[in-house]
Enzyme design. Structure first.
Site, short mmCIF file in Angstrom:
data_model
loop_
_atom_site.label_atom_id
_atom_site.label_comp_id
_atom_site.label_asym_id
_atom_site.label_seq_id
_atom_site.Cartn_x
_atom_site.Cartn_y
_atom_site.Cartn_z
N ARG A 102 -6.52 -1.57 13.66
CA ARG A 102 -6.90 -0.99 12.00
C ARG A 102 -8.22 -2.02 11.08
O ARG A 102 -9.19 -1.42 10.84
CB ARG A 102 -5.97 -0.74 11.32
CG ARG A 102 -6.00 -0.29 9.97
CD ARG A 102 -6.71 1.21 10.01
NE ARG A 102 -7.60 1.35 8.63
CZ ARG A 102 -6.47 2.04 7.85
NH1 ARG A 102 -5.00 2.77 7.98
NH2 ARG A 102 -6.71 2.13 6.28
N HIS A 132 -8.62 10.32 -8.32
CA HIS A 132 -7.57 10.04 -7.68
C HIS A 132 -6.68 11.81 -8.84
O HIS A 132 -7.09 11.55 -9.67
CB HIS A 132 -6.64 8.90 -7.82
CG HIS A 132 -5.34 9.23 -7.63
ND1 HIS A 132 -4.44 9.19 -6.45
CD2 HIS A 132 -3.90 9.13 -8.47
CE1 HIS A 132 -3.26 9.31 -6.36
NE2 HIS A 132 -3.12 9.66 -8.21
N ASP A 186 -4.26 2.87 -5.07
CA ASP A 186 -4.60 3.49 -6.58
C ASP A 186 -3.67 2.29 -7.68
O ASP A 186 -3.33 2.35 -8.45
CB ASP A 186 -3.43 4.90 -6.47
CG ASP A 186 -4.18 5.20 -5.57
OD1 ASP A 186 -5.37 5.24 -5.26
OD2 ASP A 186 -3.11 6.18 -4.91
#
Length: 193
Positions: A68, A112, A148
Site C-alpha cells: 500500500r 463527504h 474525514d
C-alpha cells in the site's frame, strides 16, 4: 481569463462530482482548469468523462494484498508530474497515505456526504438514517491523516425526508456535494491551509 489554479482530480466511480467541476471551469465560473484525472479503478467511467473533455486520464489501480505504501508513493509521483496547485478528491474511495500527504497535504480537499464531524466513513447516508436525524448534508474539507477529520471548508444541509433510503438520500446529498466542490475550488487561495 488567465487560469490561476491547476487541479488534479482523484476519482473512483462515475465522475459526477468531476463533471460538475469540468462544467464550471469550461463555463468560466471557476478560475481553474482540471489538468488530470487519476482513478484507482481501471474501468471508472470518470476516466472516460475526462477524456471526452481532452483531460489526461490515468488509471492507477490498487491490488489488494500489494504494498500500500508503494502504491501511495506511485500515486504521489503521478500527481506530482502535473504540478497541481490543488488536488480534489471527488469520490475517491481510497485513503491517501503518508507519502501523498507529505507532498500535497495542505492542498488536498475531499468531499463527504454528511455534515462532518457527524457520520464519517463510507456509510454516511446509511448512518444518518440509522441515527434518525432530520438533517444531514455535504462537506468539503482539507484532507489530513485521519478519516474525514480535516478542517472543514464548506458545508450544506440536506433534509432527510420520510421514506428516504440510503441510496435516495445519498443521491440528493450528491447534488449538494457537486455545488460545494465547485465552490471550494472557486474560493481556494494558495496557502489557504
Amino acid at each position: 481569463m488567465n487560469v490561476t489554479l491547476d487541479v488534479v482530480v482523484l476519482v473512483s466511480g462515475t465522475g459526477t462530482l468531476l463533471q460538475s467541476l469540468i462544467d464550471a471551469t469550461e463555463a468560466g465560473e471557476v478560475n481553474a482548469r482540471v489538468v488530470a484525472v487519476v482513478s484507482d479503478q481501471e474501468a471508472a467511467p470518470a476516466l472516460m468523462r475526462a477524456r471526452r473533455h481532452g483531460i489526461e486520464a490515468i488509471a492507477h489501480p490498487y491490488r489488494r494484498g500489494t504494498d500500500r505504501a508503494g502504491w501511495d508513493a506511485q500515486l504521489t509521483d503521478i500527481v506530482a508530474a502535473f504540478e497541481p496547485d490543488l488536488v480534489a478528491s471527488a469520490g475517491f474511495m481510497k485513503l491517501l497515505g503518508e507519502a501523498f500527504l507529505a507532498r500535497f497535504g495542505g492542498r488536498t480537499i475531499n468531499t463527504h456526504p454528511s455534515l462532518l464531524p457527524s457520520f464519517p466513513g463510507m456509510r454516511a447516508a446509511h448512518d444518518a438514517l440509522a441515527a434518525g436525524v432530520k438533517v444531514t448534508g455535504a462537506t468539503v474539507f482539507l484532507v489530513d491523516e485521519g478519516v474525514d477529520t480535516g478542517r472543514i471548508l464548506v458545508q450544506a444541509a440536506v433534509e432527510v425526508l420520510d421514506g428516504d433510503d440510503a441510496e435516495v438520500l445519498h443521491e440528493r446529498i450528491k447534488i449538494a456535494e457537486r455545488e460545494l466542490l465547485v465552490r471550494a475550488v472557486r474560493d481556494w487561495r494558495p496557502g489557504e491551509a
